[in-house]
Design an enzyme around this catalytic site. Structure first.
Site, PDB file in Angstrom:
ATOM      1  N   SER A  63       0.562  -1.146  -0.142  1.00 57.65           N
ATOM      2  CA  SER A  63       0.061   0.006   0.056  1.00 57.65           C
ATOM      3  C   SER A  63       0.901   1.182  -0.154  1.00 57.65           C
ATOM      4  O   SER A  63       0.216   2.485  -0.019  1.00 57.65           O
ATOM      5  CB  SER A  63      -0.794  -0.159   1.095  1.00 57.65           C
ATOM      6  OG  SER A  63      -1.917  -0.917   0.979  1.00 57.65           O
ATOM      7  N   LYS A  66       0.078   3.698  -2.652  1.00 59.11           N
ATOM      8  CA  LYS A  66      -0.818   4.743  -2.429  1.00 59.11           C
ATOM      9  C   LYS A  66      -0.351   6.482  -2.198  1.00 59.11           C
ATOM     10  O   LYS A  66      -1.273   7.357  -2.388  1.00 59.11           O
ATOM     11  CB  LYS A  66      -2.056   4.482  -1.397  1.00 59.11           C
ATOM     12  CG  LYS A  66      -2.840   3.463  -1.537  1.00 59.11           C
ATOM     13  CD  LYS A  66      -3.444   2.779  -0.701  1.00 59.11           C
ATOM     14  CE  LYS A  66      -4.147   1.653  -0.711  1.00 59.11           C
ATOM     15  NZ  LYS A  66      -4.510   0.695   0.359  1.00 59.11           N
ATOM     16  N   SER A 118      -5.936   3.456   4.687  1.00 53.07           N
ATOM     17  CA  SER A 118      -5.457   2.535   3.574  1.00 53.07           C
ATOM     18  C   SER A 118      -6.461   1.720   2.819  1.00 53.07           C
ATOM     19  O   SER A 118      -6.349   0.654   2.228  1.00 53.07           O
ATOM     20  CB  SER A 118      -4.254   1.579   4.119  1.00 53.07           C
ATOM     21  OG  SER A 118      -3.415   1.117   3.012  1.00 53.07           O
ATOM     22  N   LYS A 219       3.260   6.367   5.050  1.00 55.23           N
ATOM     23  CA  LYS A 219       2.433   5.589   4.616  1.00 55.23           C
ATOM     24  C   LYS A 219       2.709   3.931   4.610  1.00 55.23           C
ATOM     25  O   LYS A 219       3.988   3.811   4.621  1.00 55.23           O
ATOM     26  CB  LYS A 219       1.987   5.759   3.013  1.00 55.23           C
ATOM     27  CG  LYS A 219       0.849   4.671   2.395  1.00 55.23           C
ATOM     28  CD  LYS A 219      -0.456   5.015   2.889  1.00 55.23           C
ATOM     29  CE  LYS A 219      -1.367   4.157   2.393  1.00 55.23           C
ATOM     30  NZ  LYS A 219      -1.273   3.028   3.681  1.00 55.23           N
TER      31      LYS A 219
END
Length: 358
Positions: A63, A66, A118, A219
C-alpha cells in the site's frame, strides 16, 4: 572562453554528483544501526542519501503504492470535488474505508480514507471517479513516475495489491515521498491522526506519528509477499529526512533508530546567507564601492562536525555605472575538496558614473 566555462561547469556538476555518491557510501558504512529490512534508505530533503541498504532492488511495495495514487488524485482534483462511488469500486479485498455503491464523497474525504485507513476501495473510487477507469488512472501514475525520474518503478493498480510487474525500490519511494511532502494538501492529510467521515472514524495506520519525535507523515503497507513496508517523513529543528523500509518485520523501531542516528550526525546547514554583504571597489563612480550579496540562501546537508571551504570569485574592481541585479561574481562551497554548491553574487545598489571631469 564560453566553451571552457561550459567544460568547467560540467566538471563541477559531475564532482557534486560523485561527492553525493561517496557521501552515501561513507554514511552507510558509518551507521551503527542494524536493521531488519531487506531494503532501506534514509534521504535528506535535498535528495542526498544518508544511508542505504539494497536501495535500488525492485520489490513489491504493497500500500505504499498509495503515495502515488494520492499525488495523482490531488493533481486532478480540488478538495471539495464530489465523486460518486461506483459499484465496481466497493468490496475490494484488503484494507477498506467501507464505501457503498452510489454514495458521494469529496475528493479529500476519499484521500483521507486512502492515506489514513489505507482503503483499497478509496483508491479505486478516486481512479474511476477522476479518470474514468482504473487503466487510465494507472497510466497517469506511471507517467508521473517517469516525470519524477523513478527509474525502477512500475504500477499495475492504484492500491498496491500484489500484481506481476508492480514494483518499486526504496530509493524511488524516498524520491516520491519528498515530492508528496511538498504538496500542502498531501502533507496536511498524511499528518492527521484520525478523521471522521459521515459518522465513521478512521485512525491513521502510521504509528510513527506518536512513536517517533518529529514524524510528520508516512504510509504503511503490507501483503504476505511484500512483507511490512513503511515510508515516513520526519523533521526536527528545520532538518527533514524521509525513510523507507521494505520487507521489514521491525519497521517501527527501525525507522526510529535510523532517524535518531541521522539527526544526531547530520544537519541542514545554512552554508551561504543572502544577508551576507560584499563590497567591490568602483572606478569612476559616484561612490567608492558597489555592494553585492548572494542572490539566495544556500543550505547543504552536512555532518555536524564537517568544515566547509569557500571560494569567492569577485573582481578586484568594476567600472561605473553599476546596475542593481547584475552579476558580481559567485561563491563556491567545497566539501572535502569537491564542489558541493554555488550561489551567484549580484549587485544590490546602482552606482552611477562620476560627473567629475566631464
Amino acid at each position: 572562453m564560453r566553451k571552457r566555462r561550459k567544460i568547467m561547469l560540467a566538471a563541477i556538476l559531475c564532482s557534486m554528483v560523485y561527492n553525493i555518491f561517496l557521501d552515501c557510501i561513507s554514511a552507510s558504512a558509518d551507521y551503527g544501526t542494524e536493521i531488519s529490512a531487506a531494503s532501506a534508505i534514509v534521504m535528506a530533503a535535498d535528495g542526498s542519501c544518508i544511508y542505504e541498504k539494497n536501495a535500488d532492488e525492485p520489490r513489491l511495495i504493497a500500500s505504499t503504492t498509495k503515495l502515488m495514487t494520492a499525488l495523482v488524485a490531488i493533481e486532478a482534483s480540488k478538495p471539495d470535488d464530489p465523486i460518486e462511488v461506483r459499484a465496481e469500486c466497493c468490496g475490494i479485498e484488503g484494507t477498506s474505508m467501507y464505501l457503498s455503491p452510489g454514495e458521494i464523497r469529496t475528493a479529500d474525504e476519499l484521500l483521507e480514507g486512502l492515506l489514513l485507513a489505507s482503503g483499497n476501495d478509496a483508491a479505486e473510487a478516486l481512479s474511476v471517479g477522476l479518470y474514468g477507469s482504473e487503466e487510465a488512472f494507472v497510466a497517469q501514475m506511471n507517467k508521473k513516475a517517469a516525470a519524477l525520474g523513478l527509474e525502477h518503478t512500475a504500477f499495475i493498480n492504484p492500491h498496491g495489491l500484489d500484481a506481476e510487474g508492480h514494483r518499486s525500490t526504496a530509493r524511488d519511494l524516498a524520491k516520491l515521498m519528498l515530492c508528496c511532502m511538498q504538496n500542502e494538501r498531501f502533507a496536511g492529510i498524511t499528518a492527521m491522526r484520525q478523521c471522521v467521515i459521515d459518522n465513521k472514524s478512521y485512525v491513521n495506520h502510521n504509528k510513527l506519528l506518536d512513536r517517533c519525535e518529529g514524524c510528520i507523515g508516512g504510509k504503511t503497507g503490507y501483503t504476505r509477499a511484500a512483507g511490512r513496508c513503511l515510508v515516513s517523513c520526519c523533521e526536527r529543528e528545520g532538518t527533514r529526512f524521509v525513510c523507507v523500509t521494505l520487507n521489514d518485520p521491525d519497521d517501527w523501531n527501525d525507522h526510529c533508530k535510523l532517524y535518531d542516528e541521522a539527526f544526531a550526525a547530520w544537519e541542514n546547514r545554512l552554508a551561504v546567507s543572502a544577508a551576507e554583504c560584499f563590497e567591490i571597489p568602483v572606478t569612476a563612480g559616484e561612490g567608492p564601492v558597489a555592494p553585492a550579496a548572494p542572490e539566495r540562501d544556500l543550505r547543504l546537508f552536512v555532518r555536524k562536525e564537517e568544515e566547509l571551504v569557500y571560494i569567492h570569485e569577485l573582481p578586484r574592481f568594476v567600472y561605473a555605472p553599476v546596475r542593481a541585479g547584475d552579476c558580481a561574481g559567485r561563491v563556491i562551497v567545497l566539501r572535502g575538496g569537491e564542489a558541493a554548491g554555488e550561489v551567484k553574487l549580484v549587485f544590490t545598489e546602482d552606482v552611477s558614473r562620476s560627473k567629475k571631469g566631464e
